[in-house]
Structure formats: C-alpha cells, structure tokens
Enzyme design. Structure first.
Site, PDB file in Angstrom:
ATOM      1  N   GLU A 223      46.988  26.725  43.594  1.00  0.00           N
ATOM      2  CA  GLU A 223      47.097  28.129  43.194  1.00  0.00           C
ATOM      3  C   GLU A 223      48.423  28.444  42.497  1.00  0.00           C
ATOM      4  OE1 GLU A 223      44.858  30.676  46.358  1.00  0.00           O
ATOM      5  OE2 GLU A 223      45.479  28.810  47.270  1.00  0.00           O
TER       6      GLU A 223
ATOM      7  N   SER B 241      41.380  30.261  47.122  1.00  0.00           N
ATOM      8  CA  SER B 241      40.826  30.600  45.810  1.00  0.00           C
ATOM      9  C   SER B 241      39.507  29.866  45.545  1.00  0.00           C
ATOM     10  CB  SER B 241      41.822  30.299  44.693  1.00  0.00           C
ATOM     11  OG  SER B 241      42.945  31.135  44.810  1.00  0.00           O
TER      12      SER B 241
ATOM     13  N   TYR C 137      39.739  34.743  38.778  1.00  0.00           N
ATOM     14  CA  TYR C 137      40.939  34.848  37.948  1.00  0.00           C
ATOM     15  C   TYR C 137      40.712  34.735  36.454  1.00  0.00           C
ATOM     16  CZ  TYR C 137      42.860  33.985  42.484  1.00  0.00           C
ATOM     17  OH  TYR C 137      43.135  34.068  43.809  1.00  0.00           O
TER      18      TYR C 137
ATOM     19  N   ARG D 104      45.580  39.820  54.089  1.00  0.00           N
ATOM     20  CA  ARG D 104      44.286  40.405  53.717  1.00  0.00           C
ATOM     21  C   ARG D 104      43.225  39.738  54.580  1.00  0.00           C
ATOM     22  NH1 ARG D 104      42.639  38.342  48.579  1.00  0.00           N
ATOM     23  NH2 ARG D 104      41.103  37.226  49.804  1.00  0.00           N
TER      24      ARG D 104
ATOM     25  N   ASP E 237      39.307  39.145  55.379  1.00  0.00           N
ATOM     26  CA  ASP E 237      38.038  39.175  54.631  1.00  0.00           C
ATOM     27  C   ASP E 237      36.838  39.056  55.566  1.00  0.00           C
ATOM     28  OD1 ASP E 237      39.801  39.102  52.517  1.00  0.00           O
ATOM     29  OD2 ASP E 237      39.258  37.094  51.830  1.00  0.00           O
TER      30      ASP E 237
ATOM     31  N   GLU F 164      37.884  35.066  56.724  1.00  0.00           N
ATOM     32  CA  GLU F 164      39.192  34.406  56.806  1.00  0.00           C
ATOM     33  C   GLU F 164      40.315  35.411  56.663  1.00  0.00           C
ATOM     34  OE1 GLU F 164      40.452  32.057  53.534  1.00  0.00           O
ATOM     35  OE2 GLU F 164      39.418  33.269  52.051  1.00  0.00           O
TER      36      GLU F 164
ATOM     37  N   ASN G 125      44.022  35.783  54.778  1.00  0.00           N
ATOM     38  CA  ASN G 125      44.914  35.235  53.750  1.00  0.00           C
ATOM     39  C   ASN G 125      46.293  35.832  53.949  1.00  0.00           C
ATOM     40  OD1 ASN G 125      42.923  33.838  51.765  1.00  0.00           O
ATOM     41  ND2 ASN G 125      41.975  35.777  52.295  1.00  0.00           N
TER      42      ASN G 125
ATOM     43  N   GLY H 217      46.325  37.353  46.824  1.00  0.00           N
ATOM     44  CA  GLY H 217      46.618  37.635  45.416  1.00  0.00           C
ATOM     45  C   GLY H 217      47.408  38.928  45.330  1.00  0.00           C
TER      46      GLY H 217
HETATM   47  N1  LIG Z   1      29.842  31.011  55.406  1.00  0.00           N
HETATM   48  C1  LIG Z   1      29.704  31.574  54.208  1.00  0.00           C
HETATM   49  N2  LIG Z   1      28.604  32.296  53.898  1.00  0.00           N
HETATM   50  C2  LIG Z   1      28.452  32.864  52.687  1.00  0.00           C
HETATM   51  N3  LIG Z   1      29.345  32.766  51.684  1.00  0.00           N
HETATM   52  C3  LIG Z   1      30.457  32.061  51.908  1.00  0.00           C
HETATM   53  C4  LIG Z   1      30.701  31.435  53.182  1.00  0.00           C
HETATM   54  N4  LIG Z   1      31.883  30.798  53.118  1.00  0.00           N
HETATM   55  C5  LIG Z   1      32.364  31.010  51.875  1.00  0.00           C
HETATM   56  N5  LIG Z   1      31.517  31.752  51.134  1.00  0.00           N
HETATM   57  C6  LIG Z   1      31.722  32.145  49.720  1.00  0.00           C
HETATM   58  O1  LIG Z   1      32.724  31.304  49.156  1.00  0.00           O
HETATM   59  C7  LIG Z   1      33.900  32.046  48.843  1.00  0.00           C
HETATM   60  C8  LIG Z   1      35.147  31.238  49.166  1.00  0.00           C
HETATM   61  O2  LIG Z   1      35.160  30.845  50.516  1.00  0.00           O
HETATM   62  P1  LIG Z   1      36.386  31.154  51.489  1.00  0.00           P
HETATM   63  O3  LIG Z   1      36.019  30.672  52.822  1.00  0.00           O
HETATM   64  O4  LIG Z   1      36.761  32.579  51.372  1.00  0.00           O
HETATM   65  O5  LIG Z   1      37.518  30.193  50.929  1.00  0.00           O
HETATM   66  P2  LIG Z   1      38.885  30.437  50.133  1.00  0.00           P
HETATM   67  O6  LIG Z   1      39.962  30.209  51.150  1.00  0.00           O
HETATM   68  O7  LIG Z   1      38.882  29.389  49.095  1.00  0.00           O
HETATM   69  O8  LIG Z   1      38.886  31.850  49.603  1.00  0.00           O
HETATM   70  C9  LIG Z   1      33.748  33.339  49.641  1.00  0.00           C
HETATM   71  O9  LIG Z   1      34.469  34.395  49.025  1.00  0.00           O
HETATM   72  C10 LIG Z   1      32.247  33.549  49.617  1.00  0.00           C
HETATM   73  O10 LIG Z   1      31.815  34.050  48.345  1.00  0.00           O
HETATM   74 MG   LIG Z   2      38.375  33.582  50.576  1.00  0.00          MG
END
Ligand SMILES: Nc1ncnc2c1ncn2[C@@H]1O[C@H](COP(=O)(O)OP(=O)(O)O)[C@@H](O)[C@H]1O
Ligand SMILES: [Mg+2]
Length: 352
Positions: A15, A187, A258, A297, A299, A313, A315, A319
């Site tokens: 990132e 990301s 992005y 943040r 989520d 998660e 963060n 961003g």
């Molecule tokens: N268990 C899940 N069910 C549905 N969508 C998911 C799930 N895990 C991740 N995603 C999708 O993938 C994206 C990135 O995953 P995330 O766990 O937030 O990782 P990062 O730390 O890379 O942001 C999420 O914003 C969502 O759109």
């Molecule tokens: Mg995420």
C-alpha cells in the site's frame, strides 16, 4: 508553541502508493499555524529520507528525485528526533510528534509503532499490540470471539499445511462460496472469492504470495458499511454518520478502491437507523476490545434483516485522503479535515 510533526509516508508495503495519496491530503490540509510538518519518505527499498521538495511531487513518486537527505528516526530517547545523515556527519532534527501515514505492512502492523515507542516521541494512532493484533485477521477474530463480537466463521491455513481434505472441510463447515485472503494484508490485495472446491488451491496460492497465513471465510451477504472511531479508552467515540461502499465487481478490490472509481460510496449508509446504531455500538466495543487508540475504521456487513451486523475487520490506519471514507465520515459528523488532523495530533500529544 508550534509543534514539529514528522509526517512519514511511503513504506515497504503493497500500500505504498495509497500512503502517498493519503499524505498528499494531510500535507495540503494540516494547520500550519499550529504545526510545522517535516516530510519523511520511506522508499520501497525501505530507505528513509527527509524530503524538502514540493509536497505535490509525492503523489506520483517524483519526490524520490527531489531534494532529500538520508535520515533515520533515532530509538534513543536522548535524541527524540530524526538523525539527518548529511555529507559532513549527522545532525539532530528534534520532533515533537510523529504522524505515520503508512498503510499495511511495516506501517500499521506494530513495527514502526515499536520504533516510535523506543524513540519516546508521541505518535498518532494505535500502539504496538493493537496495531499487530488488528493486522493479523486470525488474532483479531480470536479477540472478537472472546468479546462476543460477531464475525465471519473461518479456517486459518498456513503455508505448507497439508491441503488434503481441506475442500471437504470447507464444504462441511463453511459452505461455498468462500473468501480466501492473506491473514495480514490490506486494500483487498490477494483476496479471492471462491465459488467451489476447484478454485481453492489457486486462491490459497494467491494469498500466500502476501504472507505465510491465509484465512478461508464464509461468504457474508449484506451491505458493506464502515464506521470511524476516534479517541482512547472510555473517550473512544464512533462517528455519528456511518458509510457504505458498493463495489461494482462483487469485491471491493484494489482497483475499485483507488484506481478506476468502480466503487461507489454512500454517506450516510443506506441502512435503517437501528442497524447504524448497532454498527456504532459494536465498532466502539471492538475498538476497545483490541485496545485501539487514536483512530481506526471498523468495517461491517449489515444484513438484509435491517438489524443484524457482522464485523469484518478493523483498519488502524485507514485510507486518509480528504475523500477517503474515514475522513469523510468525520467531516460529515462535524469535524473539518484540518480539525481531524489536529485532533489526532492532540490525542497523540496528550495521551499518557
Ligand atoms: N467473508 C466475506 N464475505 C463477503 N465478502 C468479503 C468477505 N471477506 C472479504 N470480502 C470482500 O473482500 C473485500 C476485502 O476483504 P477484507 O477482509 O476487507 O480485506 P482487506 O484487509 O484487504 O481490506 C471486502 O471489502 C469485501 O468486499
Ligand atoms: Mg477491508
């Protein structure tokens, strides 16, 4: 008294470019009556420089050709600053507070926070343990579970683990589709939605490109909503307004976040008020459970019953451009972007 702020950007992280975007906004908007920013760039090879050219050359990486001096942040509390490594020897540049505008590995995973702890210089954001725990999605989920905070069911897989029988266990325990992701990335780098057993191996291999541990998660269905939290301990507050991201490709991926604008943001999120309230309450609970401070943040997925939510998660250095979700949620909740930066620096300078 004007405070000197070392604004650190770049870093050895997938990132790196996101950090350059975030810091460009910070430098444009920081209150220069109250703070003197010092620009500290870390290139992709991990070399540190005090950069003295125009802030406008950071975004495209042009700063690396600009006027700059190699430097290091001293872990010696007698220094409390940067050591500029000029031609004629080193020179101390004292620093009052550090804003590490760094995302992902080496930036929000506790590593630079460890150096900052040693240095004795106050810094913006979460400490070592909170940063590291939020960065490792398995550890974070273990803590969410122990605090009764709902999150996706999952299996953790380590690089080199025997994968025989894994797809069968996924079928039995999680069902398809699943999301496969590196345990410690950001990301959406290395994240794959897998429709059935045939895609599992390739998705795990893709995740292992980014680290030795991967998570296989049940696919959650719902609106992706995000809440900004700021403060420390009992003073931690959720943003009054929460936001929603709507990925146009089914996954909120790096390009969509992005590069090509294929993600829409809705502020406020299009969810019932009771669900937004559940998000705010759980966001602060999770923030405190992981002992975050400064900012994070949080989520979620908001489900279609209009009531339940599942945490995705946290963060710890989200961003941070002026049009990123975290600052936008704060500005919609009453702070200007400049006041947000000052507030975070104040929190850093006043924390015990
Ligand atoms: N268990 C899940 N069910 C549905 N969508 C998911 C799930 N895990 C991740 N995603 C999708 O993938 C994206 C990135 O995953 P995330 O766990 O937030 O990782 P990062 O730390 O890379 O942001 C999420 O914003 C969502 O759109
Ligand atoms: Mg995420």
């Amino acid at each position: 008294m004007k405070q000197t702020v070392a604004v650190v950007f770049g870093g050895v992280s997938t990132e790196h470019e996101v950090s350059r975007m975030s810091v460009t906004s910070v430098l444009e908007n920081i209150d220069r009556e109250a703070y003197t920013p010092i620009m500290v760039g870390i290139d992709k090879a991990g070399r540190w420089f005090r950069y003295e050219g125009p802030a406008g050359a950071i975004l495209d990486g042009g700063w690396e050709q600009g006027p700059k001096t190699p430097c290091v942040l001293s872990p010696d509390r007698g220094h409390r600053g940067l050591l500029l490594l000029g031609e004629g020897g080193w020179q101390l540049l004292p620093v009052d507070v550090v804003f590490p505008v760094l995302h992902g590995k080496n930036g929000e995973d506790g590593t630079i926070q460890g150096l900052l702890e040693l240095s004795g210089i106050p810094y913006v954001g979460c400490g070592v343990a909170a940063s590291a725990n939020c960065m490792d999605k398995e550890i974070a989920k273990t803590l969410f579970d122990s605090h009764g905070i709902p999150n996706a069911r999952y299996a953790a897989v380590r690089h080199g683990d025997d994968r025989a029988g894994l797809a069968g266990r996924v079928t039995a325990q999680l069902g398809w589709p699943v999301f496969v992701k590196p345990a410690a990335s950001g990301s959406s780098v290395g994240v794959t939605r897998v429709e059935g057993p045939g895609g599992l191996d390739a998705a795990l291999d893709a995740a292992f490109l980014h680290g030795p541990k991967a998570l296989i998660e049940e696919a959650l269905v719902g609106a992706e909503v995000e809440c900004a939290v700021m403060g420390q301990g009992p003073g931690a507050r959720a943003s009054q307004v929460i936001g929603q991201i709507v990925p146009k490709r089914g996954l909120y991926d790096y390009e969509g976040k992005y590069l090509d604008g294929s993600t829409d943001l809705y502020i406020p999120a299009r969810v019932p008020e009771a669900q937004a309230q559940a998000v705010r309450t759980l966001a602060v609970r999770a923030y405190r459970a992981l002992e975050c401070r400064g900012l994070a943040r949080v989520d979620f997925f908001a489900h279609s019953d209009g009531k339940s939510v599942t945490l995705n998660e946290i963060n710890t250095m989200p961003g941070f451009t002026s049009i990123s979700m975290y600052p936008k949620l704060m500005t919609r909740s009453g702070l200007t972007y400049t006041q947000l930066i000052s507030g975070l620096l104040e929190l850093a300078l006043t924390q015990e």
